[in-house]
Write a protein that holds these residues in place. Sequence first.
Motif, PDB file in Angstrom:
ATOM      1  N   ALA A  91      -9.507  72.562  37.156  1.00 35.31           N
ATOM      2  CA  ALA A  91     -10.861  72.711  36.618  1.00 35.31           C
ATOM      3  C   ALA A  91     -11.627  71.418  36.931  1.00 35.31           C
ATOM      4  O   ALA A  91     -11.012  70.373  37.114  1.00 35.31           O
ATOM      5  N   PRO A  92     -12.950  71.504  37.014  1.00 33.09           N
ATOM      6  CA  PRO A  92     -13.718  70.311  37.346  1.00 33.09           C
ATOM      7  C   PRO A  92     -13.421  69.168  36.388  1.00 33.09           C
ATOM      8  O   PRO A  92     -13.232  69.390  35.191  1.00 33.09           O
ATOM      9  N   GLY A  93     -13.381  67.976  36.889  1.00 37.60           N
ATOM     10  CA  GLY A  93     -13.119  66.807  36.044  1.00 37.60           C
ATOM     11  C   GLY A  93     -12.686  65.640  36.901  1.00 37.60           C
ATOM     12  O   GLY A  93     -11.836  65.801  37.769  1.00 37.60           O
ATOM     13  N   ASP A  94     -13.289  64.514  36.655  1.00 35.55           N
ATOM     14  CA  ASP A  94     -12.989  63.316  37.437  1.00 35.55           C
ATOM     15  C   ASP A  94     -11.934  62.482  36.723  1.00 35.55           C
ATOM     16  O   ASP A  94     -11.557  62.759  35.580  1.00 35.55           O
ATOM     17  N   GLU A  95     -11.496  61.459  37.420  1.00 37.65           N
ATOM     18  CA  GLU A  95     -10.424  60.609  36.876  1.00 37.65           C
ATOM     19  C   GLU A  95     -10.590  59.187  37.400  1.00 37.65           C
ATOM     20  O   GLU A  95     -11.126  58.981  38.498  1.00 37.65           O
ATOM     21  N   MET A  96     -10.078  58.239  36.628  1.00 37.29           N
ATOM     22  CA  MET A  96     -10.147  56.836  36.999  1.00 37.29           C
ATOM     23  C   MET A  96      -8.759  56.220  36.847  1.00 37.29           C
ATOM     24  O   MET A  96      -8.078  56.497  35.856  1.00 37.29           O
ATOM     25  N   TYR A  97      -8.327  55.458  37.835  1.00 44.75           N
ATOM     26  CA  TYR A  97      -7.046  54.748  37.761  1.00 44.75           C
ATOM     27  C   TYR A  97      -7.317  53.245  37.701  1.00 44.75           C
ATOM     28  O   TYR A  97      -8.100  52.718  38.509  1.00 44.75           O
ATOM     29  N   LEU A  98      -6.619  52.574  36.803  1.00 51.10           N
ATOM     30  CA  LEU A  98      -6.734  51.122  36.646  1.00 51.10           C
ATOM     31  C   LEU A  98      -5.335  50.532  36.632  1.00 51.10           C
ATOM     32  O   LEU A  98      -4.512  50.913  35.793  1.00 51.10           O
ATOM     33  N   ALA A  99      -5.048  49.624  37.520  1.00 53.80           N
ATOM     34  CA  ALA A  99      -3.699  49.052  37.584  1.00 53.80           C
ATOM     35  C   ALA A  99      -3.505  48.001  36.509  1.00 53.80           C
ATOM     36  O   ALA A  99      -4.404  47.219  36.210  1.00 53.80           O
ATOM     37  N   VAL A 100      -2.311  47.997  35.932  1.00 56.54           N
ATOM     38  CA  VAL A 100      -1.909  46.958  34.980  1.00 56.54           C
ATOM     39  C   VAL A 100      -1.097  45.900  35.718  1.00 56.54           C
ATOM     40  O   VAL A 100      -1.305  44.702  35.551  1.00 56.54           O
ATOM     41  N   SER A 101      -0.167  46.337  36.553  1.00 54.75           N
ATOM     42  CA  SER A 101       0.650  45.394  37.331  1.00 54.75           C
ATOM     43  C   SER A 101       1.241  46.104  38.542  1.00 54.75           C
ATOM     44  O   SER A 101       1.322  47.333  38.586  1.00 54.75           O
ATOM     45  N   GLY A 102       1.646  45.316  39.524  1.00 55.16           N
ATOM     46  CA  GLY A 102       2.249  45.861  40.736  1.00 55.16           C
ATOM     47  C   GLY A 102       1.204  46.110  41.814  1.00 55.16           C
ATOM     48  O   GLY A 102       0.032  45.714  41.687  1.00 55.16           O
ATOM     49  N   HIS A 103       1.636  46.791  42.874  1.00 57.26           N
ATOM     50  CA  HIS A 103       0.749  47.056  44.005  1.00 57.26           C
ATOM     51  C   HIS A 103       0.999  48.461  44.549  1.00 57.26           C
ATOM     52  O   HIS A 103       2.142  48.837  44.803  1.00 57.26           O
ATOM     53  N   GLY A 104      -0.078  49.201  44.732  1.00 55.39           N
ATOM     54  CA  GLY A 104       0.090  50.568  45.216  1.00 55.39           C
ATOM     55  C   GLY A 104      -1.042  51.041  46.094  1.00 55.39           C
ATOM     56  O   GLY A 104      -1.992  50.312  46.383  1.00 55.39           O
TER      57      GLY A 104
END
Length: 182
Positions: A91-104
Amino acid sequence: MSPANVELGFEPPAGLDSTPLQVRRLSDLQDYYADKDAVRELVAAGDPEIYAYWAIEYAGGGSGLSYGVTTIQPGVVGHEFYMTKGHYHVAPGDEMYLAVSGHGTVLLRNDAGEVKRYELKPGRMVYIDEGWGHRTVNDGVDPLVFISIWSPGTGHDYERVLREGFPTVDDYAVGESRSLGQ
Ligand code: PAN
Ligand code: ZN
């Protein structure tokens, strides 16, 4: 939901209505990795944990937010780094990712088969617009821990990733973000 001030880490926060921690071992992900011999060997040798995540899903009637934390361990299966299954929101809906630690690296793919590849590390944010399937890859040497915040009720289509295929990060082709073994 009510106001909250929460410590975000590997385990779900105590006292809030979270999903249980979902642990994904390699045996749960066999179909998602290309090198089936490597999968068989690693599963037989102890079936490593690839990633774990929990979520607090907004269930109210208003316009709240859902959020959770994913921790991807460092490692490779054949030539591919440890990664999430990846999914499309149904279903429609956006998302946000925020890193706490590490690398990806976050890989995005849309209906036209167009692919984007974004770095995920502390201090950088990845915004996932409607219509873009997404998968997260740990291409570092430490666990990758990141916070996801999304619109409630988006759902997750995992079958489409298997049906249509989805980009991965090949550990011989990462270039500047490659840090494994260095
Ligand atoms: C994330 C993901 C989480 C695990 O919370 O669900 O990182 O990845 P998979 O769902 O692909 O196994 C998210 O994108 N939620 O919408
Ligand atoms: Zn998502």
